[in-house]
Structure formats: C-alpha cells, structure tokens
Design an enzyme around this catalytic site. Structure first.
Site, mmCIF file in Angstrom:
data_model
loop_
_atom_site.group_PDB
_atom_site.id
_atom_site.type_symbol
_atom_site.label_atom_id
_atom_site.label_comp_id
_atom_site.label_asym_id
_atom_site.label_seq_id
_atom_site.Cartn_x
_atom_site.Cartn_y
_atom_site.Cartn_z
ATOM 1 N N HIS A 52 -5.287 15.700 1.617
ATOM 2 C CA HIS A 52 -4.181 14.761 1.398
ATOM 3 C C HIS A 52 -2.980 15.159 2.240
ATOM 4 O O HIS A 52 -2.538 16.310 2.181
ATOM 5 C CB HIS A 52 -3.782 14.718 -0.087
ATOM 6 N N HIS A 100 -2.272 5.308 3.399
ATOM 7 C CA HIS A 100 -1.486 4.583 2.392
ATOM 8 C C HIS A 100 -0.103 4.276 2.960
ATOM 9 O O HIS A 100 0.435 5.058 3.744
ATOM 10 C CB HIS A 100 -1.352 5.424 1.116
ATOM 11 N N GLU A 101 0.443 3.138 2.555
ATOM 12 C CA GLU A 101 1.776 2.672 2.994
ATOM 13 C C GLU A 101 1.860 2.444 4.502
ATOM 14 O O GLU A 101 2.955 2.348 5.057
ATOM 15 C CB GLU A 101 2.897 3.640 2.573
ATOM 16 N N GLU A 127 -4.343 1.402 2.190
ATOM 17 C CA GLU A 127 -3.756 0.808 0.998
ATOM 18 C C GLU A 127 -2.994 -0.446 1.452
ATOM 19 O O GLU A 127 -3.531 -1.537 1.428
ATOM 20 C CB GLU A 127 -2.839 1.806 0.297
ATOM 21 N N GLU A 151 -2.047 2.141 -8.648
ATOM 22 C CA GLU A 151 -0.933 3.012 -9.077
ATOM 23 C C GLU A 151 0.149 2.214 -9.813
ATOM 24 O O GLU A 151 0.808 2.737 -10.713
ATOM 25 C CB GLU A 151 -0.331 3.748 -7.878
HETATM 26 C C1 NOJ Z 1 1.664 6.766 -2.768
HETATM 27 C C2 NOJ Z 1 0.189 6.628 -2.717
HETATM 28 O O1 NOJ Z 1 -0.184 5.276 -2.735
HETATM 29 C C3 NOJ Z 1 -0.384 7.372 -3.896
HETATM 30 O O2 NOJ Z 1 -1.760 7.171 -3.943
HETATM 31 C C4 NOJ Z 1 -0.029 8.822 -3.769
HETATM 32 O O3 NOJ Z 1 -0.502 9.501 -4.881
HETATM 33 C C5 NOJ Z 1 1.471 9.003 -3.675
HETATM 34 N N1 NOJ Z 1 2.016 8.173 -2.675
HETATM 35 C C6 NOJ Z 1 1.853 10.430 -3.355
HETATM 36 O O4 NOJ Z 1 1.436 10.759 -2.078
HETATM 37 CA CA CA Z 2 1.342 3.194 -2.324
#
Ligand code: NOJ
Ligand code: CA
Length: 700
Positions: free
Chosen positions: A414, A484-485, A503, A509
């Site tokens: 990660h 993500h993002e 994502e 979430e």
């Molecule tokens: C946003 C991500 O979408 C989520 O999956 C992640 O746990 C958090 N950021 C922290 O990195």
């Molecule tokens: Ca996110």
C-alpha cells in the site's frame, strides 16, 4: 420555387457544404456527418436509426494566447478506411473482443495561418469515437491549449445521471434529473465533504456522463486513451441542452502542453435504444492501443482481503503506530516512539489475515498502515509524509514475506501518497525494489487530499502523466497497480493491463462515512465503469456499524446485494472487504465470494436500466461455471433471469443466494436464503429482490 433558390444561395455562400462527408457504422444504424460551417469551423452531427443524437456541433481549440484553431479551416483532404478484427484482452469481461469500425480522416488547414489539424472519426455499431491530431508542421511546434472547444449539442432536455464537474474528485453521489433541473440541484450535489475538491464554478459535470432521451435512447459521453492530456469535464448549457469540453487546468490555468506529432484522447459517444448495449459496449477499449507488454503471464486476477475495513468501522484500529505529533520521515527513530496500542498492521494481526486468506482460497492480503508516516495521515499541509521502504517497528517485513509465501498468499503493498506525487516519484525506484525483494506483486496507490506540487489537480495533464508513469514503471518490475483517487479510467488497462483496477468513484468506504444511495451501484456501471474496472470493495456482511461502538452507519443494501456486486461490478481485482469474523458468522453466504470468478470468457447483460436495476450473467474463463448477479435500487422488483446463456441440452445445479422473506435493507439486511435448483438453457426464473436487494447465483 422559393426553397430551391434558398438552397442554391446556400451552396454559393458556403462552398463547405459541398465537402460534407458522411460515414456509416458497419451495421448502418449510426450515421456521422462531418463538414465545415460557413465560418470554416469543423462540425459534426450524429444520427442513430435516422434519429438525431447529436445536433450540429463544433470542433476545435483555442491556443494560448487566444489563437483560434476553431475556424477559418479548409478541408485539405479526406480518407476512409475500415477495420474488422478480434483481439484478446489479458483480463476481461469476455475472451475475445471485436474491433469493427469505419473511419473518416479529415485533414484541415487554416487558410490564413496555414496551421494544420487532422480529425479522425471512428464509427462502430455501438457509437462514435473522434480525436484530433496535431501533425508536425512548419508554423506550429510546442504550444499551450487554452481550451478545447468540442461540443456535444443534444436534442432535448434529457434525463441525466451526473456528478458535479470537478478537477480533483469523482467521489460524489450521483444525482438523476433532467438537464434543466441540474442548476437547482447543484448546490446539494456539490456541497459535501471531500478531502480534495475543486468544483467547477459554472454548470458542469464529469464524464462518463449517462443520459436517456424522452424517446428511450441511451447516450454515454466519455473519452478513451487519456494520455499526456488533461481529463475532460463537460460544461452544461441547460437552456440550449448543449455540452462542451472543459479541460482540467494546471496550477497556472493552462490546459495542456502539446508538441506537434501527437493526438488528443478520443471523445466517445456510445449510443443505443437498449440500455444493455451500453454495458456491452467495448468501444472505449477498442479505441485504446493494444497491450504494450510482450510478456503478460504475470498479470493475474486477484481476490483479496485486507487489514482495511477495521480502520473504517469505528472499532478503534489505526493506520498510525503512535500518537506522536512531531514525526519526521528520515529523522524520527520510530523504534523509540511509544506505540499507541491500536496499530492494525502489526505482524501478529497480519498473520491472522494471511491464515484466513490461505484457508479460504484468497490470493492476497492488503495491508494498510505498514509503513512509517501515518501519524501525519490527514496533514495535507506537509510534503514528505511517508516512507515507502521503512516499516513500523511492529511490522516485520521479512518474517511476513516468508510467512505469506509458505501460506501461498501474496501481500498487497500500500502506497498512500496523500497526493505528494513528486515525492512518490522520487521514492519510486526504491519502493519498487523493496516490493520485488519482498515478494510483492501488486500495489494499491492512493491520492487523498490536494496534489503536491501545489495547485495541480488530480485530473490535470501532469497527474495524468504521473499515474501512467507509475503503471509503466511498476510493469517493469512485474507489479500490478490499483490506484485510488486517481483520474477516472479511459480504457488504458488494454494498453497497460497491469493497471488492472482503480477507484476514482464513491466506493464502499463511504458506507462508513457519508453513505451510499441504494441506486448508486445501478448507475456506476453506466458511468465510472465505462472507463474500466473499479476496486469497489464489496462484501460487507455486518452493515450496522453501531456494533463496533463509535459509529451509527448502516449499510445501504441487503447482504444478498453485496454478493451480487461481485458480478455486476466488473473487476479482475475484487476484495472481500469485511472482517474475517463476520464471514465466519455467515459461512454459507461467504461461499459465494469464495467461488465467484474474476476473469471471464463471456458476459451477458440480461437486464439493465441506469438508476434502477442490473442483472448480469458471466461465464468463468476456461471453465464450465457461470455466475449471475442481480441488483435493484430502493424499489423491490422481480428480476427475470433467462438462462439461455447456458449450453443447450444440459442440466446444471444453480445455487441461489437471495434476499430472505423478511429482508429489509434498513431493518433486516442480513436476512438471506440459499436454495439449489436445476436449470438449463430454457429456464426462465422470476426472482424476487427486496428494496436495495439482490440475488447472486453460482452454476457449476
Ligand atoms: C482512501 C482509499 O480509498 C482507502 O481505500 C484507503 O484506505 C485510504 N484512502 C487511506 O489510504
Ligand atoms: Ca477513496
């Protein structure tokens, strides 16, 4: 008589009309007309089955400073060509994809400046793609785009499934309205809490934008092959029912740094009178370049669990190792800090997850919070927050790497960057080496908060290049990427299949934060997923978060709908997001998640209406196994499941995971029933779904 005269006059003043070019889709249903208008502006219009879809719409650019590349053109030449072939995606919804289109290429030259531009139109049976080329030429070399002036003029006040136009996020809830109602709904749609948010001031929406006309035509506008260019948002003129390109600017307001000898991304319009065909469409993939890698044997689907949901439940688990407020990466000795006692990513706990993954046949375990720096997680004011090579003292990298290997499980790396993109690029070579040395083959990247370099946007040209750079560098080390993002996808997973999920939308979430609407997942496949697979992270069985103590959130679906999402939300990367202990409480329902395939020979969209319902069947790649998922919005419904996708003349046992008789997504979401029935290619099943309910079926 009058009419004839008028026509003649028109031809004389606008010799351009003589140049009008027509292009038909291979099946003849779509017709594109390309022309220059009286001002020498390139224009196109699009019809489907003789009905107008896009009215006359202008094309072009304004370059900096105010150089008009949108009028005064002549057609220097046109050329047509066709293609019809098949190709095989590395991972996908179907084994073979047909790439069949007719193309019109128009070379344009501006009479006065002698500047040149070429426009390519590709007409498929499912829609239109067009893009611009800036050919190498004498009078233009490096230039800055002030704005792209592409228009999509619509024929009426369509129903539209939209999120606000924004340079930094796609994590909004969808609003369904008429175009004329958008303005009055914008305030509520945009005034929500986001870590990074730059909403466009005038009326605008994000792509992929889904629309439905009053006479039942479905239109989807997006883009394909977004490379070295900013993402396109759409300005909305709610009086003229017109959309126009609004590129994401950089920190100083410029919209693209271009060198001639290059192409823009494709602008895409998918059209059908059957909503199912929008989901079937592979046009965006077809418009992307073929796979850039020779060896793809290392790119595999991944079903995973993770030290993740426990950070969202309110149960107290933390990414951070300590409560110190003064940590500095590179300077702080973390082994001397007092642990806060709630750190999730500790060796013992991660081993429990590895054991669970191994016992239940998962490929991988995502571990968030393993590395130094989470003390500053929400401090978007700081540039260097994380180390991507140093673990916290209680996370034993070597021990876990050996342990995971013994258990036949991968750990997913990660990298939360808190959008410090330049710092991430700086650490990348070491981070990639670290992953290879420790047996990682996939990374989840994250871009929470505003971008550093400051003032840049998530969806601007610089960040678009950043994400692609990360995917390409990762590929050199045989590492798969789930971002993500990041900017919304545009089919680049065809070219870089290791960038296998993203994502870039409101995912699970939010069930633990501001919430998700019951219709959300009936819209996402028609919008965000048009560009590529989503790491939605379904599978929440314990949806009432009050059991963990500090939160009151309640899941927006029934448990059966959570199962169905594994089929309706296509992705070769799928998470079972809930805590292992919750899966152990519902072992029989968990079986579906264990069984469901991630890579497919074929997919069959059985029923679909954006915002209302989706039912999809898929055949597992290389296996005589099928999986069906059906979901509904806040309304109960009867799904009609036609099993004609099964081979004729054979009988199969289907295991049906359905909403229980007393299921209710608000008060009784965990009520489900599992039954077995015999099915064959003639079976037609009427399946009851409760409000925000679902059905999942496995056939072996
Ligand atoms: C946003 C991500 O979408 C989520 O999956 C992640 O746990 C958090 N950021 C922290 O990195
Ligand atoms: Ca996110």
């Amino acid at each position: 008589m009058k009419k004839i005269l008028l026509t003649c006059f028109f031809i004389i003043v606008s010799n351009a009309w003589i140049n009008a070019q027509e292009l038909k889709s291979p099946d003849g249903n779509l017709v594109l007309t390309f022309n220059l208008n009286a001002e020498g502006t390139p224009v196109y219009f699009l019809a489907y089955k003789k009905k107008e879809v896009i009215k006359e719409s202008r094309l072009g650019f304004i370059l900096k400073s105010d150089i008009k590349m949108n009028k005064g053109f002549q057609i220097a030449g046109t050329q047509k060509q066709s293609e019809d072939n098949f190709w095989e995606p590395v991972l996908g919804e179907q084994k073979k994809i047909r790439n069949q289109y007719n193309e019109l290429k128009a070379d344009l030259i501006q009479e006065k400046s002698k500047r040149k531009i070429t426009i390519y139109f590709r007409l498929f049976n499912d829609g239109l793609g067009f893009r611009y080329e800036f050919p190498v030429q004498d009078n233009l070399r490096h230039f800055v785009i002030q704005e792209e002036t592409t228009e999509f003029n619509l024929t009426g006040d369509h129903k539209i499934f939209w999120i606000p136009g924004d340079y930094d996020t796609n994590e909004y809830s969808y609003t369904t309205s008429k175009i004329s109602e958008m303005q009055s709904l914008m305030y509520n749609a945009a005034h929500v809490s986001m870590a990074a948010q730059t909403t466009i001031k005038n009326l605008a929406a994000q792509t992929p934008l889904m629309m439905k006309t009053i006479d039942g035509l479905y239109i989807n506008i997006h883009e394909a092959a977004l490379k070295n260019y900013p993402a396109m948002c759409l300005n909305v003129d709610d009086k003229a029912y017109s959309l126009s390109s609004h590129l994401v600017p950089d920190a100083v307001g410029n919209k693209g740094y271009i060198q001639t000898g290059s192409f823009t991304p494709w602008r895409t319009i998918v059209v059908s009178d059957d909503a199912r065909n929008i989901l079937v469409s592979k046009m965006i993939l077809n418009l992307n370049e073929p796979c850039a890698f020779e060896d793809t044997s290392w790119i595999k689907p991944v079903k995973y669990i993770g030290v993740w949901w426990e950070y969202f439940t309110g149960g107290g688990s933390t990414w951070a190792y300590s409560d110190n407020q003064d940590v500095v990466i590179g300077a702080t000795d973390f082994s001397k800090l007092k642990p806060n006692g709630t750190h999730g990513a500790n060796t013992k706990h991660v081993k429990e997850y590895i054991d669970f993954a191994s016992t239940n046949g998962f490929d991988a375990v995502l571990v968030e919070g393993w590395n130094e720096g989470w003390e500053d997680n929400t401090a978007f004011k700081k540039e260097r927050i994380y180390s991507f090579t140093k673990s916290y003292p209680d996370f034993d990298v070597k021990d876990l790497s050996v342990y995971a290997k013994q258990k036949g499980v991968k750990i997913i790396m990660h990298h939360e960057t808190t959008s410090s993109a330049s710092e991430y690029e700086r650490q990348l070579p070491d981070a990639l080496k670290f992953m290879v040395d420790n047996n990682y083959n996939a990374v989840k990247t994250g871009y929470v908060g505003p971008i550093i370099p400051r003032g840049e946007h998530h969806d601007g040209q610089q960040m678009v290049n950043h994400y692609t750079y990360i995917a390409k560098e990762a590929a050199k080390h045989k590492i798969m990427v789930d971002s993500h993002e990041a900017v919304r996808p545009t089919g680049l997973h065809r070219t870089y299949p290791n960038w296998f999920a993203q994502e870039s939308a409101r995912g699970t979430e939010f069930e633990a934060m501001e919430g998700i609407h019951p219709d959300h997942t009936t819209i996402l496949p028609f919008t965000r997923l048009m560009g590529g697979p989503m790491d939605y992270t379904p599978g929440i069985f314990q949806g009432d978060l009050s059991v963990y103590g500090s939160k009151k959130n309640k899941l927006s679906t029934t448990l059966a709908k959570q199962l169905a999402l594994y089929v309706t939300m296509y992705s070769p990367l799928q998470m079972a997001a809930d805590l292992p202990e919750n899966y152990m409480r519902f072992k029989d329902a968990f079986q579906f998640i264990k069984d469901v395939a991630l890579d497919w020979d074929d997919s069959y969209i059985l029923e679909a209406e954006p915002g209302d319902y989706i039912t999809i069947a898929r055949k597992a790649k290389g296996k005589q196994e099928w999986f069906v998922g059906g979901i509904t919005d806040e309304n109960p419904r009867i799904a009609l499941i036609d099993f004609s996708f099964l081979p004729a003349g054979k009988s199969f046992t289907a295991t049906i995971y359905e909403d229980g008789k007393t299921a209710d997504y608000k008060s009784n979401p965990q009520s489900y029933n599992i039954r077995k029935v015999n099915v064959n290619s003639k079976t037609k099943l009427k399946q009851k779904l409760v409000a925000s309910g679902g059905v999942a079926i496995s056939i072996k």
